[in-house]
Design a protein around this motif. Structure first.
Motif: not given
Length: 165
Positions: A17-18, A21, A99, A39-40, A42-43, A45-48
């Motif tokens: 997944e990383e 992204n 990241y 959008r990338c 923002l992914r 982190s699993s939480e924003q």
């Protein structure tokens, strides 16, 4: 003659997944698509919980209109990434450590490349590998990667030869 020391100490092991992204961000940069890049990121982190996603996307769109029009437009990779990080800070977007390691490594590589060969553009140089990745199923991409790397090395060698003239 120049002597270059490269410290390979900053390493990140990525989940699938990383990888997806981060490569998505690079593909968006190649396409000059600020909203897709946002959008990338923002992914990343699993939480924003404190982020302003709409504001972040708008800022990224403007950044890309000004500084990252995609492949072949002489986009300054380092300047674009610094702009992305400024937008991350402004809109309180969380970025996980893996990241950040990738981003810092990419900025270091870009800075070294620009210092050693100012006409070398990291984003344009990555284009063949990124395009192949974008178009091929993962197993086929992995199979073709050695050939793609060889083709990229040949392209880089031609670029260096032209510059040396």
């Amino acid at each position: 003659p120049k002597i270059v020391f490269v410290d390979l100490g900053m390493v990140a092991v990525l989940t699938r997944e990383e990888q997806s992204n981060y490569l998505g961000l690079l593909h968006a940069m190649g396409a000059g698509d600020g909203r897709a890049a946002a959008r990338c990121v923002l992914r990343f982190s699993s939480e924003q919980p404190r982020a302003d996603p709409a504001g972040f996307e708008a800022t990224m769109e403007q950044l890309f209109l000004q500084r990252c029009r995609g492949y072949g437009t002489a986009s300054d990779f380092g300047a674009v990434v610094r702009g992305v990080l400024a937008a991350v800070r402004e809109h309180r977007v969380r970025v996980e450590p893996n990241y950040m390691t990738l981003i810092i490594n990419a900025m270091c590589l870009d800075a070294m490349a620009r210092k050693l060969q100012p006409s070398y553009n990291v984003l344009d140089a990555a284009r063949p590998l990124l395009r192949l990745h974008e178009r091929m199923p993962r197993p086929l991409f992995r199979l073709l990667l050695p050939l793609a790397r060889a083709a990229k090395a040949l392209r880089d060698k031609r670029h260096m030869h032209r510059v040396a003239k």
